[in-house]
Scaffold this motif. Structure first.
Motif, short mmCIF file in Angstrom:
data_model
loop_
_atom_site.label_atom_id
_atom_site.label_comp_id
_atom_site.label_asym_id
_atom_site.label_seq_id
_atom_site.Cartn_x
_atom_site.Cartn_y
_atom_site.Cartn_z
N LYS A 32 0.97 -1.24 0.05
CA LYS A 32 -0.03 0.06 -0.02
C LYS A 32 0.75 1.21 -0.03
O LYS A 32 0.35 2.20 -0.58
CB LYS A 32 -1.07 0.12 1.18
N GLN A 33 2.20 1.29 0.61
CA GLN A 33 2.96 2.18 0.69
C GLN A 33 3.80 2.58 -0.63
O GLN A 33 4.74 3.49 -0.68
CB GLN A 33 3.88 2.33 1.76
N MET A 34 3.89 1.67 -1.55
CA MET A 34 4.50 1.78 -2.70
C MET A 34 4.17 2.54 -4.13
O MET A 34 2.90 2.28 -4.41
CB MET A 34 4.97 0.16 -2.98
N ALA A 35 4.93 3.18 -4.55
CA ALA A 35 4.38 3.68 -5.58
C ALA A 35 4.11 2.86 -6.82
O ALA A 35 4.85 1.53 -6.98
CB ALA A 35 5.39 4.68 -6.25
N ASN A 36 2.93 2.87 -7.63
CA ASN A 36 2.32 2.28 -8.45
C ASN A 36 3.06 2.58 -9.87
O ASN A 36 3.19 3.64 -10.17
CB ASN A 36 1.08 2.55 -8.80
N GLY A 37 3.63 1.76 -10.52
CA GLY A 37 3.83 1.74 -11.93
C GLY A 37 5.53 1.02 -12.43
O GLY A 37 6.30 0.71 -11.29
N MET A 38 5.70 1.09 -13.48
CA MET A 38 6.81 0.48 -13.86
C MET A 38 7.44 1.35 -15.26
O MET A 38 6.57 1.89 -15.90
CB MET A 38 6.92 -1.10 -14.17
N GLY A 39 8.58 1.13 -15.52
CA GLY A 39 8.99 1.66 -16.74
C GLY A 39 8.69 0.92 -17.99
O GLY A 39 7.82 -0.29 -17.78
#
Ligand code: URP
Ligand code: ZN
Ligand code: ZN
Length: 489
Positions: free
Chosen positions: A338-345
């Motif tokens: 829940k604390q982790m930024a969402n997304g990838m390159g």
């Protein structure tokens, strides 16, 4: 007399409808002639019979953007578009992201300044509307659409930026009034929030639990609701990053009923599954994105959705966060999902990974590759007159492919600032040998030759895709019965 600035000889030219042999003549940045044998140009490139496709159009990528949680992503316009060009993408549509309380006009001006300084690929912006208060919709949006910002995105989930249905209806009506394309992140916020809290309370905090916290039903429900709301207003809609077969099924049904709705999926949903999140420790965090990676049966269904035309585009959804304290680990070395930024390159990997899957491995046809990575994204977002095709009058944005080159992708094969490659380990066949942007060689022999700030802003209207289709009969009746003023801003 030499007519062309550049002639590309012996090309196997691929468009979304044909593959044919010929020479491409470029004059003043545009394709001016295509013929079997052209006279000498001022400069010459021998493609040696290789495939030449249009430069990629990545219609969904986050660059130098502040996330909903207030975190700046890892890329600048310079670093992101460097990766884009090296990977064969010559046009990008990132976001100008409004947060609550901000002036949309000011937000767009700020992103313009960043892109002017850094962009190497040509670019347009989708405006993110997180605060569609009346003055934004009435006083700012119309002028911004006139200035060439013909599309916007809304979120139905994420604290701080999500819209309630009533707000989304206001946006849809304003977009219809001003001829603007609407894109939506469609997941049910309540389901995700409720699931996420319960998982964390019970100690299920690992990256793989992120996937559990975004139930497939959350996507299915929200896609159906978003399209229903768009149908009420008779406004075309693009469903971003479709990840499940159920979500795909909802779009297919509405399309069958005559609703003008488009679907997008992303490279990662086509090539990976939830297993990627289930690595030891925090490693799976590299693949935490929303919607999450799903199951093998979803992956197969999405490919089918592309083959049958239900889905129209494949984007990277490049959302770069480093695996350190500036990005995914901003909340500490062992954050909960829940604390982790969402997304990838993925901006630089999209074209090679898809070329490998579709062309080299024969999963689809090179015409489909062109359609899904360049022609349709350009057309849908109002860039079709200049981008996405190899035809007379179009910008000379081209990729010459080395079809035989095989590369085992590693974390070193990443030219953006993310610091890791989500596709590491994959063997890909086919790589952009040369990339040409508006007639200029910007990548050759693996080297980047473009300068920061040499990308150009592409002003565009909403395009034909944004025009209402006449809507669904039942809704039309309502409009007739109650008078047109109900549907006027
Ligand atoms: O996880 C993702 N995709 N992050 C970027 C924001 C969005 O929803 O597209
Ligand atoms: Zn999204
Ligand atoms: Zn996104």
């Amino acid at each position: 007399m030499t007519y062309c600035d550049l002639v590309i000889r012996n090309a196997r030219i691929a468009t979304s409808s044909d593959v044919f042999r010929g020479d491409i003549g470029i004059r003043r940045e545009r394709i001016s002639v295509i013929a079997e044998e052209l006279p000498q140009g001022r400069m010459e490139i021998d493609a040696g019979g290789s495939l030449v496709t249009p430069g990629g159009v990545d219609s969904h990528c986050h660059i130098e953007q502040l996330s909903a949680g207030g975190l700046m992503n890892a890329d600048t316009f310079e670093s992101a578009t460097r990766a884009a060009l090296l990977g064969g993408t010559t046009t990008v549509i990132p976001f100008a992201a409004q947060h609550v309380g901000m002036s949309l006009r000011k937000v767009v001006e700020d992103y313009h300044a960043l892109a002017e300084r850094g962009a190497m690929a040509d670019y347009a912006f989708h405006m993110i509307l997180a605060d569609p208060r009346p003055e934004v919709l009435r006083e700012e949006l119309p002028g911004l659409v006139r200035d060439g910002h013909g599309s916007l995105k809304c979120f139905l989930t994420y604290d701080r930026i999500r819209l309630h249905d009533e707000q989304f209806l206001d946006v849809l009506l304003a977009a219809r009034t001003h001829g603007c394309m609407v894109c939506v992140h469609a997941e049910n916020h309540g389901m995700i929030d409720w699931m996420g809290r319960r998982l964390v309370d019970r100690g299920y905090t690992r990256p793989v639990h992120h996937a559990v916290s975004h139930p497939r039903l959350a996507e299915e429900e929200a896609i159906n609701r978003a399209i229903s709301l768009a149908a009420l207003i008779d406004q075309p809609l693009m469903i971003f990053h479709v990840s499940t077969k159920e979500g795909l099924g909802v779009i297919r049904r509405w399309q069958g009923d005559g609703q003008k709705v488009f679907g997008e999926t992303c490279t990662h949903y086509l090539t990976m599954t939830r297993e990627a999140l289930d690595r030891p420790g925090i490693e799976g965090g590299m693949w935490v994105c929303s919607p999450p990676l799903r199951e093998e049966s979803d992956r197969q269904a999405l490919w089918q959705g592309l083959a049958t035309g239900v889905l129209a585009t494949i984007s990277s959804d490049h959302a770069p966060y480093r695996m350190d304290e500036t990005g995914k680990l901003a909340a500490g070395p062992e954050p909960t999902f829940k604390q982790m930024a969402n997304g990838m390159g993925g901006l630089g990997m999209r074209m090679p990974v898809l070329f490998d899957a579709m062309v080299s491995r024969g999963g689809m046809d090179v015409r489909d590759f062109v359609r899904l990575t360049a022609a349709e994204p350009a057309r849908i977002y109002g860039l079709g007159e200049r981008k996405g095709s190899i035809a007379i009058g179009k910008d000379a944005d081209l990729v010459i492919w080395d079809e035989e080159r095989e590369i085992r992708l590693t974390h070193e094969h990443v030219d953006d600032n993310t610091g890791y490659n989500p596709y590491a380990g994959r063997l890909v066949k086919g790589w952009p040998a040369m990339v040409i942007r508006r007639g200029e060689v910007v990548v050759g022999q693996g080297e980047l030759k473009a300068a920061a700030g040499s990308g150009r802003f592409l002003a565009r209207g909403g395009g034909s895709a944004a025009r209402s289709s006449g809507g669904i009969a039942a809704e039309f009746d309502t409009k007739r019965n109650f008078g047109a003023d109900l549907y006027r801003e």
